[in-house]
Design an enzyme around this catalytic site. Structure first.
Site, mmCIF file in Angstrom:
data_model
loop_
_atom_site.group_PDB
_atom_site.id
_atom_site.type_symbol
_atom_site.label_atom_id
_atom_site.label_comp_id
_atom_site.label_asym_id
_atom_site.label_seq_id
_atom_site.Cartn_x
_atom_site.Cartn_y
_atom_site.Cartn_z
ATOM 1 C CG MET A 1 76.885 57.737 77.183
ATOM 2 S SD MET A 1 77.203 55.998 77.554
ATOM 3 C CE MET A 1 77.719 55.377 75.956
ATOM 4 C CB VAL B 1 54.694 60.154 97.081
ATOM 5 C CG1 VAL B 1 53.332 59.483 96.960
ATOM 6 C CG2 VAL B 1 54.623 61.609 96.631
ATOM 7 C CD GLU C 1 62.863 64.104 93.424
ATOM 8 O OE1 GLU C 1 62.186 63.634 92.498
ATOM 9 O OE2 GLU C 1 63.741 63.446 94.022
ATOM 10 C CG HIS D 1 69.882 51.664 80.490
ATOM 11 N ND1 HIS D 1 70.471 51.463 79.255
ATOM 12 C CD2 HIS D 1 70.437 52.795 80.970
ATOM 13 C CE1 HIS D 1 71.340 52.428 79.009
ATOM 14 N NE2 HIS D 1 71.352 53.246 80.039
ATOM 15 C CB ALA E 1 62.253 53.965 82.725
ATOM 16 C CB ALA F 1 59.343 61.073 82.971
HETATM 17 C C1 LIG Z 1 74.440 55.801 86.684
HETATM 18 C C2 LIG Z 1 73.479 55.859 85.533
HETATM 19 C C3 LIG Z 1 73.973 56.030 84.242
HETATM 20 C C4 LIG Z 1 73.070 56.101 83.164
HETATM 21 N N1 LIG Z 1 73.544 56.464 81.929
HETATM 22 C C5 LIG Z 1 72.657 56.804 80.959
HETATM 23 C C6 LIG Z 1 73.102 57.435 79.760
HETATM 24 O O1 LIG Z 1 74.283 57.709 79.583
HETATM 25 N N2 LIG Z 1 72.166 57.753 78.817
HETATM 26 C C7 LIG Z 1 70.834 57.474 78.996
HETATM 27 O O2 LIG Z 1 70.024 57.772 78.100
HETATM 28 N N3 LIG Z 1 70.399 56.869 80.126
HETATM 29 C C8 LIG Z 1 71.271 56.574 81.124
HETATM 30 N N4 LIG Z 1 70.828 56.043 82.301
HETATM 31 C C9 LIG Z 1 69.416 55.659 82.427
HETATM 32 C C10 LIG Z 1 68.480 56.849 82.522
HETATM 33 O O3 LIG Z 1 69.095 57.894 83.226
HETATM 34 C C11 LIG Z 1 67.168 56.414 83.197
HETATM 35 O O4 LIG Z 1 66.602 55.334 82.492
HETATM 36 C C12 LIG Z 1 66.135 57.537 83.212
HETATM 37 O O5 LIG Z 1 66.723 58.737 83.634
HETATM 38 C C13 LIG Z 1 64.990 57.158 84.130
HETATM 39 O O6 LIG Z 1 64.055 58.206 84.166
HETATM 40 P P1 LIG Z 1 62.695 58.072 84.983
HETATM 41 O O7 LIG Z 1 61.925 59.301 84.747
HETATM 42 O O8 LIG Z 1 62.078 56.762 84.672
HETATM 43 O O9 LIG Z 1 63.125 57.951 86.507
HETATM 44 P P2 LIG Z 1 64.129 58.853 87.404
HETATM 45 O O10 LIG Z 1 64.898 59.784 86.553
HETATM 46 O O11 LIG Z 1 64.853 57.887 88.237
HETATM 47 O O12 LIG Z 1 63.130 59.705 88.271
HETATM 48 C C14 LIG Z 1 62.437 59.217 89.382
HETATM 49 C C15 LIG Z 1 62.313 60.346 90.385
HETATM 50 O O13 LIG Z 1 61.358 60.002 91.359
HETATM 51 C C16 LIG Z 1 61.835 60.339 92.646
HETATM 52 N N5 LIG Z 1 61.165 59.461 93.591
HETATM 53 C C17 LIG Z 1 61.305 58.124 93.746
HETATM 54 N N6 LIG Z 1 60.461 57.683 94.700
HETATM 55 C C18 LIG Z 1 59.767 58.761 95.138
HETATM 56 C C19 LIG Z 1 58.741 58.948 96.104
HETATM 57 N N7 LIG Z 1 58.249 57.924 96.821
HETATM 58 N N8 LIG Z 1 58.271 60.200 96.311
HETATM 59 C C20 LIG Z 1 58.743 61.261 95.607
HETATM 60 N N9 LIG Z 1 59.721 61.130 94.675
HETATM 61 C C21 LIG Z 1 60.210 59.897 94.439
HETATM 62 C C22 LIG Z 1 63.334 60.134 92.545
HETATM 63 O O14 LIG Z 1 64.022 60.849 93.540
HETATM 64 C C23 LIG Z 1 63.610 60.636 91.132
HETATM 65 O O15 LIG Z 1 63.854 62.015 91.109
HETATM 66 C C24 LIG Z 1 71.681 55.939 83.393
HETATM 67 C C25 LIG Z 1 71.197 55.747 84.690
HETATM 68 C C26 LIG Z 1 72.081 55.728 85.757
HETATM 69 C C27 LIG Z 1 71.536 55.536 87.155
#
Ligand SMILES: Cc1cc2nc3c(=O)[nH]c(=O)nc-3n(C[C@H](O)[C@H](O)[C@H](O)COP(=O)(O)OP(=O)(O)OC[C@H]3O[C@@H](n4cnc5c(N)ncnc54)[C@H](O)[C@@H]3O)c2cc1C
Length: 662
Positions: A161, A295, A101, A578, A611, A81
């Site tokens: 996916m 952070v 990041e 997830h 998420a 996101a």
């Molecule tokens: C192995 C795996 C397979 C998956 N397969 C699928 C799939 O096929 N299709 C699908 O739709 N979804 C899939 N998912 C789920 C999906 O990828 C996640 O639900 C989604 O990407 C989460 O997005 P987000 O923005 O919530 O968090 P994230 O994408 O996890 O982003 C969080 C970010 O914050 C950073 N961060 C964390 N703490 C700190 C801090 N203190 N300071 C600075 N930065 C920080 C992290 O490094 C990361 O870059 C999968 C997930 C995984 C792990």
């Protein structure tokens, strides 16, 4: 459509690259030092050629940030996101955006770029290698929970996916948050605006009118698919699961098909970093992206009777210098469903009683932070592939498989095809466990309480992979295999995420409480029964060796009682990666953390967007909803006038509107 090769036919480079992959995959032929040396050169060359531009304009030294600089918006976490938010918000040159990041660029990591490579990143330094609390309903085991620690976040390490959930999931969101902006009819615009689908003559059933054409995230059918998975689709249709031309078309997501992927025509991963952080975006003077910056705390101040978020504290390492950055308008936390609630609690925003245990001064007592943790559990069922044509050589055992891997690497780099262009999750069948055609009352008399979001929404997903594996790919089978998995899309079990300590470098305590609801076990048992039935349906028996009596295989599970299958579920359950809903968008009175504009209750100038905010977990894959939430949230941010300084959204300002139509 014929694939565009990743590189022009540079065979010599391809050979080196193949050796690199072999080296990275842990092959140790006799001349291992030579292989690793060549691997290093190959990696260097590949980095230069494939990742040209990655890392440019990324700031690694926070001291390089001008000391007096203030930002309009600070984004915590450049993940799935976070990248979307940063790219869209910085379109307005008057809005100064800072992204912090914790990890490096995902685009700079070979194993992130190659579709098949992601599980090789697990247990490495570019992934948060987390473990749940012991799962009392799953043999007390701690479960491995990898999360991406790099730009693009989990979208840089996931299975690629591209399926977005069922339409009724979002109508349920709108109902929970009492805001129609989140309903399917409103959100679907974001779903298509984000994607780029180009008509594919091999898939004429996908209705072009339903797809986005100009978005940053390339989706399509560019992954390699095994013959076993093609047979899985046919077998599903033969037992009465309807063929779905497009899971994301809005007509509902039930049915079976090959799954679209976030993989482009050159057969490389499309992450939110590669989609949104283009060279052009990173060149914007009003966007600063600092990597390897964790952070540690959100800074808040009392303004009159209110608390306002004013910036963040961050560091490069646990013992390193602490830096601060100030936000004039907003801090947006996008650190994912695990780290977002952790950061909120470390900053004094969370359940007061829990914060008191760690002597963290309470800034805002919000009991919902870290509550309502929910995840998709999955159970894998293993079969033997009697054609011996699975891509098991991608984790080679012995020199012959290592040579095959070299061949696959050459094939991948020169044609874009082959085992390395595989994303594991090749197909999917979305079904309901109360479907009388699949689960006739005579055989399945028990009624399981409905947990779906609507009559057309599924509660389980079966998906096939070209081979079986255990422990998230760390353990491969000695023989050629094929696997079908059942994922519980709408679990009733709810868990918690709490702090283990007040130290931001310690992992939090994650307890999804898998299988604590008996209905969850019952549904997974039905899913296993369905898998066993499909495995015996034509044409799969011609591909699977259903007579093999190896205890590693599951052909004979049919004879087991439901109680025995329930035990198997408890023994085998794992995450589908997830986790969601740890800073839920819901009314505060029912444990919500953010309102329908993603503003944290009781703290001005602070939002969450990732998420964590899902009011309920969707009956599908989660990446898209994270990006979509970002687009929706973004329209709120964009509606603000920067000249207002510390002003934040008025309750009526910036409703979720289609930002791409601006
Ligand atoms: C192995 C795996 C397979 C998956 N397969 C699928 C799939 O096929 N299709 C699908 O739709 N979804 C899939 N998912 C789920 C999906 O990828 C996640 O639900 C989604 O990407 C989460 O997005 P987000 O923005 O919530 O968090 P994230 O994408 O996890 O982003 C969080 C970010 O914050 C950073 N961060 C964390 N703490 C700190 C801090 N203190 N300071 C600075 N930065 C920080 C992290 O490094 C990361 O870059 C999968 C997930 C995984 C792990």
């Amino acid at each position: 459509m014929s694939p565009r090769p990743l590189l022009s036919r540079q065979t010599s480079l391809a050979v080196l690259a193949a050796l690199a992959v072999a080296g990275l995959a842990g092959v140790r032929p006799q001349s291992s030092r030579k292989v690793l040396g060549l691997s290093a050169i190959a990696v260097g060359l590949l980095m230069r050629q494939i990742f040209a531009g990655a890392g440019r304009k990324l700031i690694t030294d926070p001291a390089a940030l001008p000391k007096s600089e203030e930002y309009d918006i600070i984004i915590v976490g450049g993940g799935t996101a976070g990248c979307v938010l940063a790219a869209r918000l910085s379109e307005d040159p008057t809005v100064k955006v800072l992204v912090l990041e914790a990890g490096v660029s995902g685009k700079s990591l070979l194993l992130s770029r190659i579709p098949v490579g992601f599980s090789l990143l697990f247990h490495g330094k570019h992934v948060y290698n987390l473990y749940t609390e012991p799962q009392t309903n799953a043999e007390n085991k701690k479960k491995y929970w990898p999360r991406g620690k790099m730009l693009g976040g989990c979208s840089s390490i996931n299975a690629q996916m591209a399926q977005y959930g069922a339409p009724a999931d979002f109508d349920q969101w709108a109902e929970i948050v009492q805001d129609d902006a989140w309903s399917w009819k409103n959100l679907r615009r974001y779903f298509t605006k984000f994607e780029k689908f180009i008509d594919d003559p091999d898939f004429p059933d996908v209705k072009s009118a339903n797809k986005g054409k100009g978005g940053p995230m390339r989706i399509g059918y560019h992954s390699t698919v095994s013959e076993g998975s093609k047979d899985f689709i046919k077998a599903c249709i033969n037992i009465g699961i309807p063929y779905s031309p497009d899971f994301n078309a809005g007509l509902g997501t039930r049915g079976v098909n090959r799954i679209m992927t976030y993989i482009d025509e050159s057969r490389t991963r499309v992450s939110s970093e590669s989609g949104y952080f283009t060279d052009e975006v990173l060149a914007r003077p009003n966007l600063k992206v600092v990597i390897q910056a964790q952070v540690t705390k959100i800074l808040t101040e009392k303004v009159g009777n209110e608390v306002k978020a004013t910036g963040v504290e961050f560091a490069k390492s646990q013992d390193g210098k602490r830096f601060t950055a100030r936000a004039k308008r907003e801090v947006i936390v996008s650190a994912g469903a695990v780290h977002t609630p952790q950061i909120l609690m470390l900053s004094g925003i969370g359940p007061a009683e829990h914060l008191a245990k760690f002597n963290i001064p309470v800034v805002q007592d919000l009991p919902g932070v870290g509550s309502h943790l929910v995840d998709h559990p999955v159970v894998d069922i293993y079969f033997k592939n009697k054609h011996n044509d699975s891509p098991k050589h991608i984790k080679p055992h012995g020199p012959i498989e290592a040579i095959k891997l070299v061949g696959s690497a050459i094939q991948y780099l020169t044609t874009g095809r082959g085992a390395l262009a595989n994303n594991f999750g090749e197909t999917a069948a979305f079904v309901r466990t109360d479907d009388p055609k699949l689960f006739p009352k005579a055989k399945f008399p028990a009624t399981i309480a409905d947990s779906t979001s609507g009559p057309e929404s599924p509660d389980i997903e079966l998906f096939s992979t070209p081979m079986a594996y255990k422990e998230h790919g760390a353990v491969m089978f000695p023989m050629h295999t094929f696997a079908i998995h059942v994922c519980l899309l709408r679990p009733l079990s709810r868990g918690t995420l709490r702090l283990n300590s007040a130290n931001p470098w310690d992992a939090p305590a994650m307890d999804p409480k898998y299988l604590s609801a008996p209905e969850d076990v019952a549904r997974l048992v039905r899913g296993i029964r369905l898998i066993l039935r499909i495995s015996k349906e034509a044409p799969l028996p011609a591909r699977l060796d259903l007579a093999d009596a190896s205890p590693m295989l599951d052909n004979a599970l049919d004879a087991q009682s439901d109680a025995a299958l329930a035990n198997l579920v408890r023994a085998r359950v794992e995450t589908l990666y997830h986790p969601t809903s740890t800073a839920r968008m819901a009314p505060r009175a029912v444990g919500g953390v953010v309102d329908s504009k993603l503003r944290v209750y009781g703290v001005r100038g602070l939002r969450v967007c990732d998420a964590s905010i899902f009011p309920e977990i969707v009956s599908g894959h989660t990446v898209r909803c994270c990006c979509c939430s970002a687009c929706c949230e973004l329209s709120v941010g964009k509606s603000q006038n920067t000249s207002q300084g510390n002003q934040i959204a008025s309750p009526t300002a910036g409703h979720c509107k289609p930002v791409y139509d601006d």
